[in-house]
Write a protein that holds these residues in place. Structure first.
Motif, PDB file in Angstrom:
ATOM      1  N   ALA A  31      39.254 -12.038  51.948  1.00  0.00           N
ATOM      2  CA  ALA A  31      40.280 -11.066  51.556  1.00  0.00           C
ATOM      3  C   ALA A  31      41.371 -11.058  52.614  1.00  0.00           C
ATOM      4  N   GLU A  32      42.610 -11.087  52.142  1.00  0.00           N
ATOM      5  CA  GLU A  32      43.739 -11.099  53.070  1.00  0.00           C
ATOM      6  C   GLU A  32      44.797 -10.126  52.580  1.00  0.00           C
ATOM      7  N   GLU A  33      45.181  -9.191  53.457  1.00  0.00           N
ATOM      8  CA  GLU A  33      46.198  -8.199  53.112  1.00  0.00           C
ATOM      9  C   GLU A  33      47.583  -8.835  53.117  1.00  0.00           C
ATOM     10  N   GLY A  34      48.463  -8.286  52.298  1.00  0.00           N
ATOM     11  CA  GLY A  34      49.830  -8.764  52.262  1.00  0.00           C
ATOM     12  C   GLY A  34      50.708  -7.804  51.495  1.00  0.00           C
ATOM     13  N   THR A  35      51.901  -8.270  51.175  1.00  0.00           N
ATOM     14  CA  THR A  35      52.883  -7.483  50.434  1.00  0.00           C
ATOM     15  C   THR A  35      53.469  -8.366  49.343  1.00  0.00           C
ATOM     16  N   THR A  36      53.621  -7.820  48.144  1.00  0.00           N
ATOM     17  CA  THR A  36      54.205  -8.579  47.038  1.00  0.00           C
ATOM     18  C   THR A  36      55.715  -8.710  47.239  1.00  0.00           C
ATOM     19  N   THR A  38      57.809  -7.443  45.450  1.00  0.00           N
ATOM     20  CA  THR A  38      58.400  -6.140  45.126  1.00  0.00           C
ATOM     21  C   THR A  38      58.009  -5.083  46.155  1.00  0.00           C
ATOM     22  N   LYS A  39      57.486  -5.530  47.307  1.00  0.00           N
ATOM     23  CA  LYS A  39      57.157  -4.675  48.460  1.00  0.00           C
ATOM     24  C   LYS A  39      55.953  -3.762  48.229  1.00  0.00           C
ATOM     25  N   ARG A  40      55.069  -4.139  47.305  1.00  0.00           N
ATOM     26  CA  ARG A  40      53.839  -3.379  47.092  1.00  0.00           C
ATOM     27  C   ARG A  40      52.719  -3.991  47.917  1.00  0.00           C
ATOM     28  N   PRO A  41      51.808  -3.158  48.435  1.00  0.00           N
ATOM     29  CA  PRO A  41      50.669  -3.726  49.156  1.00  0.00           C
ATOM     30  C   PRO A  41      49.758  -4.490  48.203  1.00  0.00           C
ATOM     31  N   LYS A  42      49.134  -5.543  48.721  1.00  0.00           N
ATOM     32  CA  LYS A  42      48.218  -6.351  47.912  1.00  0.00           C
ATOM     33  C   LYS A  42      47.105  -6.868  48.803  1.00  0.00           C
ATOM     34  N   VAL A  43      46.022  -7.303  48.148  1.00  0.00           N
ATOM     35  CA  VAL A  43      44.951  -8.015  48.834  1.00  0.00           C
ATOM     36  C   VAL A  43      44.677  -9.272  48.017  1.00  0.00           C
ATOM     37  N   ASP A  44      44.800 -10.434  48.654  1.00  0.00           N
ATOM     38  CA  ASP A  44      44.457 -11.698  48.007  1.00  0.00           C
ATOM     39  C   ASP A  44      42.961 -11.906  48.206  1.00  0.00           C
ATOM     40  N   LEU A  45      42.227 -11.952  47.089  1.00  0.00           N
ATOM     41  CA  LEU A  45      40.779 -12.045  47.123  1.00  0.00           C
ATOM     42  C   LEU A  45      40.317 -13.426  46.685  1.00  0.00           C
ATOM     43  N   LYS A  58      34.711 -20.974  43.019  1.00  0.00           N
ATOM     44  CA  LYS A  58      35.672 -19.992  43.517  1.00  0.00           C
ATOM     45  C   LYS A  58      36.638 -19.523  42.423  1.00  0.00           C
ATOM     46  N   ILE A  59      36.951 -18.236  42.513  1.00  0.00           N
ATOM     47  CA  ILE A  59      37.931 -17.602  41.623  1.00  0.00           C
ATOM     48  C   ILE A  59      38.890 -16.829  42.524  1.00  0.00           C
ATOM     49  N   TRP A  60      40.183 -17.029  42.353  1.00  0.00           N
ATOM     50  CA  TRP A  60      41.178 -16.342  43.168  1.00  0.00           C
ATOM     51  C   TRP A  60      41.785 -15.198  42.361  1.00  0.00           C
ATOM     52  N   HIS A  61      42.062 -14.087  43.050  1.00  0.00           N
ATOM     53  CA  HIS A  61      42.658 -12.923  42.383  1.00  0.00           C
ATOM     54  C   HIS A  61      43.500 -12.145  43.389  1.00  0.00           C
ATOM     55  N   THR A  62      44.680 -11.754  42.977  1.00  0.00           N
ATOM     56  CA  THR A  62      45.515 -10.883  43.799  1.00  0.00           C
ATOM     57  C   THR A  62      45.430  -9.475  43.236  1.00  0.00           C
ATOM     58  N   LYS A 124      41.109 -17.487  36.703  1.00  0.00           N
ATOM     59  CA  LYS A 124      41.523 -16.219  37.291  1.00  0.00           C
ATOM     60  C   LYS A 124      40.780 -15.104  36.570  1.00  0.00           C
ATOM     61  N   VAL A 125      40.773 -13.927  37.174  1.00  0.00           N
ATOM     62  CA  VAL A 125      40.198 -12.763  36.511  1.00  0.00           C
ATOM     63  C   VAL A 125      41.203 -12.315  35.460  1.00  0.00           C
ATOM     64  N   ALA A 126      40.723 -12.063  34.247  1.00  0.00           N
ATOM     65  CA  ALA A 126      41.592 -11.629  33.153  1.00  0.00           C
ATOM     66  C   ALA A 126      42.235 -10.291  33.490  1.00  0.00           C
ATOM     67  N   GLN A 127      43.428 -10.063  32.943  1.00  0.00           N
ATOM     68  CA  GLN A 127      44.053  -8.758  33.095  1.00  0.00           C
ATOM     69  C   GLN A 127      43.120  -7.733  32.459  1.00  0.00           C
ATOM     70  N   ALA A 128      42.833  -6.664  33.155  1.00  0.00           N
ATOM     71  CA  ALA A 128      41.866  -5.640  32.727  1.00  0.00           C
ATOM     72  C   ALA A 128      40.483  -6.250  32.531  1.00  0.00           C
ATOM     73  N   GLY A 129      40.151  -7.280  33.322  1.00  0.00           N
ATOM     74  CA  GLY A 129      38.897  -7.999  33.151  1.00  0.00           C
ATOM     75  C   GLY A 129      37.729  -7.518  33.991  1.00  0.00           C
ATOM     76  N   PHE A 130      37.955  -6.556  34.892  1.00  0.00           N
ATOM     77  CA  PHE A 130      36.852  -6.055  35.713  1.00  0.00           C
ATOM     78  C   PHE A 130      35.978  -5.116  34.892  1.00  0.00           C
ATOM     79  N   VAL A 131      34.660  -5.265  35.039  1.00  0.00           N
ATOM     80  CA  VAL A 131      33.702  -4.490  34.260  1.00  0.00           C
ATOM     81  C   VAL A 131      33.335  -3.220  35.030  1.00  0.00           C
ATOM     82  N   THR A 132      33.503  -2.065  34.374  1.00  0.00           N
ATOM     83  CA  THR A 132      33.110  -0.764  34.924  1.00  0.00           C
ATOM     84  C   THR A 132      32.434   0.028  33.814  1.00  0.00           C
ATOM     85  N   GLU A 133      31.929   1.210  34.148  1.00  0.00           N
ATOM     86  CA  GLU A 133      31.332   2.055  33.114  1.00  0.00           C
ATOM     87  C   GLU A 133      32.337   2.399  32.029  1.00  0.00           C
TER      88      GLU A 133
END
Length: 146
Positions: A31-36, A38-45, A58-62, A124-133
């Motif tokens: 994981a690496e912190e950065g800025t998009t 558009t100046k938003r914080p991000k983490v490249d995973l 490996k799968i990359w996701h910002t 890549k991870v699909a948009q809205a692709g993370f599984v939660t309850e």
């Protein structure tokens, strides 16, 4: 210090063909912190598939931290929930907080053009692709009618 190295021009770059689209158990390995732009914080995973036939791939996701009330904020919440990092109110996270976190996510094949105009594929991870309850694993699409 001098580096001595011998290369093989015929060596392949490894197997980077995309894995099939499906929901996988993933583990954050980098994981690496950065800025998009558009100046938003991000983490490249960087995730690795943690179980099954494609273990270690490996799968990359910002993960971009979209402010509350703006379109896309829910995607940030969903990803943080899936990794067990979400709580109501203000969060104080660093890249280290993501390391070794596991989650389930829908992985898709992404087609893009590289810098030389060549068509490439990756995962890549699909948009809205993370599984939660509140966002269970997507069901397989129905078979096409005959």
């Amino acid at each position: 210090m001098a580096i001595k190295w011998s290369g093989d021009a015929n060596a392949g770059a490894g197997n980077y063909d995309p894995i099939p689209e499906a929901t996988y158990l993933l583990k954050v390995t980098s994981a690496e912190e950065g800025t998009t732009s558009t100046k938003r914080p991000k983490v490249d995973l960087v995730f690795e598939v943690a179980y099954g036939q494609y273990i270690g791939r490996k799968i990359w996701h910002t993960l971009t931290f979209i402010p509350k009330g703006e379109p896309g904020h829910g995607f940030t919440v969903q990803a943080l929930k899936a990794m067990g990092l979400f709580k109501e109110g203000e969060l104080d996270l660093s890249a280290e907080d993501f390391i070794d976190r596991q989650c389930e996510a829908k992985v898709v094949v992404n087609t893009y053009k590289d810098g030389e105009g060549n068509t490439k594929n990756n995962n890549k991870v699909a948009q809205a692709g993370f599984v939660t309850e509140d966002a269970p694993a997507p069901k397989a699409a129905p078979a096409a009618p005959k």
